[in-house]
Write an enzyme that holds these catalytic residues in place. Structure first.
Site, mmCIF file in Angstrom:
data_model
loop_
_atom_site.group_PDB
_atom_site.id
_atom_site.type_symbol
_atom_site.label_atom_id
_atom_site.label_comp_id
_atom_site.label_asym_id
_atom_site.label_seq_id
_atom_site.Cartn_x
_atom_site.Cartn_y
_atom_site.Cartn_z
ATOM 1 N N ASP A 70 -4.690 19.228 17.073
ATOM 2 C CA ASP A 70 -3.617 20.016 16.484
ATOM 3 C C ASP A 70 -3.940 21.516 16.557
ATOM 4 O O ASP A 70 -5.107 21.908 16.443
ATOM 5 C CB ASP A 70 -3.479 19.571 15.021
ATOM 6 C CG ASP A 70 -2.310 20.221 14.320
ATOM 7 O OD1 ASP A 70 -1.176 19.998 14.756
ATOM 8 O OD2 ASP A 70 -2.542 20.964 13.350
ATOM 9 N N GLU A 119 -3.078 20.980 21.518
ATOM 10 C CA GLU A 119 -1.734 21.533 21.317
ATOM 11 C C GLU A 119 -1.809 23.040 21.527
ATOM 12 O O GLU A 119 -2.310 23.768 20.682
ATOM 13 C CB GLU A 119 -1.228 21.225 19.909
ATOM 14 C CG GLU A 119 0.206 21.687 19.709
ATOM 15 C CD GLU A 119 0.610 21.799 18.247
ATOM 16 O OE1 GLU A 119 1.802 21.698 17.963
ATOM 17 O OE2 GLU A 119 -0.267 22.006 17.380
ATOM 18 N N ASN A 145 0.813 -1.227 0.000
ATOM 19 C CA ASN A 145 0.000 0.000 0.000
ATOM 20 C C ASN A 145 0.847 1.278 0.000
ATOM 21 O O ASN A 145 0.327 2.368 0.188
ATOM 22 C CB ASN A 145 -0.979 0.003 1.190
ATOM 23 C CG ASN A 145 -0.275 0.105 2.542
ATOM 24 O OD1 ASN A 145 0.929 0.352 2.616
ATOM 25 N ND2 ASN A 145 -1.028 -0.088 3.617
HETATM 26 CA CA CA Z 1 3.026 0.522 3.617
#
Ligand code: CA
Length: 571
Positions: free
Chosen positions: A324, A353, A137
């Site tokens: 984030d 954060e 992948n």
């Molecule tokens: Ca991979």
């Protein structure tokens, strides 16, 4: 004539179904029961929408873009079921097309899920850089950036399968919660490996795996006593996001028009002397050009982000969020988002954060802050990060000679400000993360300094967080670029000469770091005094810092000697 018929068929099929429906399904019995389903198809706004089975549609909202319809369905008291949404043209009695929609059954006690807390140790993984469990992948035909391990800022192939494969390693290390950097799709043409510029927030990036593999990671981690924290980004998406390319509303993102650079001055969020332009550029400016800044003050945007977050918690059985750039969001909007999540899941944990160098400024963002209350602001954010402790630990251990303001007094001073935090136990403590120079770079792999810093982190109040590779002495200099602090974990790729995932594969130096870390973290698991016990500390003397963590039945004494001499301690 033939050609004419063909064209007619094309026209009919173009709107024969939705191209997107989000959330793709929902759950019965959620408190967030007014479900706003976003329907996307060319000119979908020409249709009226009805629902089958007596399901009530409370509202249908059109926007200036006819390709969107926001359909609010009342799911309150509805049992799990699948119903139909019928899309019918104004001049027709028969639906042009029908879309089925499922309300799934929730897991038992889903609402009462308990998030990560101070009894846990969190392990932060750079998802592309930990382990490549599935080389098949690494690249995907539908995604632009292809794997290139030779490029430090490229995609290296780390994935969800790599995390699943090494849960035993993490368990042995003694960590009890996993925080992988974002895993939803980021189709940027370069640097997509960090995945903070997402192009589809309902879909795991195919180079990390599938939604089903993410759920499998959650399940496999839970079976080993490890919680899963999702890295969630409310502040921005990537410029490749499909909705940025066909805006539902012009103000879905902050427009200047288009890009304006964020000034990163988060103090503007509460500075009473601030100028409007500075504040606007912090909150509405774009983090970088490739990350359009989401407008959380638009109710459609805020609800989209809220539902997306609730959906992931329920779907992937999550134990927490790390959010984030929390303090760059529209603060009323992000507070509403956070409240909606914790109203739905009262024991869920969310750490934001908030990267500031003053405890007062960080404490402002923690739920029920008295500092926030000065201006009637409550973020509802349960947890923040101890950036001031991280900052101190990045240099203090080189201060062998203590003076009035040098040496361990600086660590002591960090905790003298705990009175500012509404909940000091719910603060993430760390010596490094994916945005800082590595601890072992700063201290040139000085093992004793690592021992001191990790001991402090694991025994003071709060939730310790390890950054992958700390435990084997990995180094990396932010000054050389982000890639240097986000190197591949040795042994995560087939054929790696050094495999740090096993004792026999590690070098003697790596084993020294690993064995100490594993011993400390596994000890920490069983000692409740360092989880939620009170803290009492004593002024450092000769650069020796002594503190206790204690409960009614246990007391833990910690001594840190940051001088170059052996010292006798009188008790
Ligand atoms: Ca991979």
């Amino acid at each position: 004539m033939k050609k004419f018929l063909f064209l007619l068929l094309l026209a009919a099929s173009a709107t024969a179904q939705l191209q997107k429906i989000e959330p793709p399904f929902w759950y019965a019995g959620m408190q967030h029961s007014d479900l706003q389903i976003m329907c996307y198809a060319p000119n979908v706004a020409q249709y009226t929408v009805s629902a089958s089975g007596g399901v009530i549609i409370k509202n249908i909202q059109k926007t200036e873009n006819p390709n969107y319809l926001f359909v609010t369905v009342d799911t309150k008291n509805l049992p799990p079921q699948t119903f139909d949404l019928n899309f019918t043209a104004v001049d027709s009695k028969k639906p042009a097309f029908t879309q089925s929609y499922e309300l799934k059954k929730r897991r038992e006690n889903s609402r009462l899920r308990k998030g990560f807390d101070a009894s846990d140790v969190v392990y932060l993984i750079m998802s592309d850089r930990f382990a490549n469990g599935n080389p098949a992948n690494d690249s995907n035909p539908s995604l632009t950036e292809k794997a290139d391990r030779a490029n430090p800022g490229g995609r290296h192939g780390g994935d969800i399968q790599g995390m699943i494969d090494h849960l035993d390693y993490l368990q042995q290390l003694g960590v009890t919660a996993l925080w992988p950097t974002p895993l939803c799709e980021d189709n940027d043409t370069k640097y997509s490996y960090h995945t903070y510029g997402q192009s589809d927030v309902y879909k795991i990036d195919a180079r990390y795996g599938t939604n089903e593999e993410y759920v499998a990671l959650s399940k496999a981690a839970h079976e080993k006593g490890i919680k899963l924290i999702m890295d969630y980004v409310t502040n921005h998406w990537g410029a490749e996001h499909w909705m940025y390319k066909d805006l539902p509303t012009y103000d879905w993102f902050h427009q200047f028009p288009g890009f304006a650079q964020c000034n990163y001055r988060m103090t503007s969020q509460f500075d009473t002397n601030v100028s409007e332009i500075d504040k606007k550029l912090c909150v509405d400016g774009w983090f970088v050009r490739s990350m359009p800044d989401l407008n959380q003050s638009n109710p459609l945007v805020l609800n989209y982000l809220t539902q997306n977050a609730l959906w992931w918690i329920e779907y992937a059985d999550l134990d927490g969020f790390r959010v984030d750039t929390y303090s760059y969001n529209d603060k009323q909007g992000i507070a509403q988002w956070t409240k909606a999540l914790t109203d739905e899941y009262p024991y869920f944990n969310i750490v934001g954060e908030v990267w500031m160098y003053s405890q007062a400024q960080m404490a402002y963002w923690q739920k029920d802050s008295k500092i926030g209350a000065i201006e009637s602001f409550n973020s509802y954010l349960p947890s923040v990060m101890d950036f001031t402790l991280q900052d101190v630990l990045s240099s203090v251990l080189n201060e062998d000679q203590a003076t009035w303001d040098k040496g361990l007094i600086r660590v002591y001073n960090n905790f003298t400000n705990d009175f500012l935090y509404p909940n000091p136990d719910n603060i993430l403590t760390f010596i490094e993360n994916h945005d800082t120079t590595r601890f072992n770079e700063l201290y040139k792999n000085d093992f004793q300094k690592y021992q001191m810093a990790l001991t402090i982190m694991a025994t003071v109040r709060g939730i310790p967080q390890i950054y992958y590779g700390s435990e084997i002495g990995m180094s990396g200099d932010k000054g050389k670029g982000d890639a240097d602090i986000r190197r591949d974990f040795p042994g995560g790729w087939k054929g790696d000469a050094n495999n740090a995932f096993s004792a026999s594969g590690r070098t003697a130096e790596q084993n020294k770091f690993f064995d100490f870390t594993s011993k400390l973290l596994n000890w920490r698991k069983k000692n409740a005094a360092v989880h939620f016990g009170k803290m009492k500390h004593y002024l450092p003397d000769n650069n020796v810092y002594v503190y206790f963590r204690y409960t009614d039945d246990q007391s833990v004494m910690v001594l840190i000697n940051n001088s170059n001499q052996k010292q006798n301690i009188k008790t």
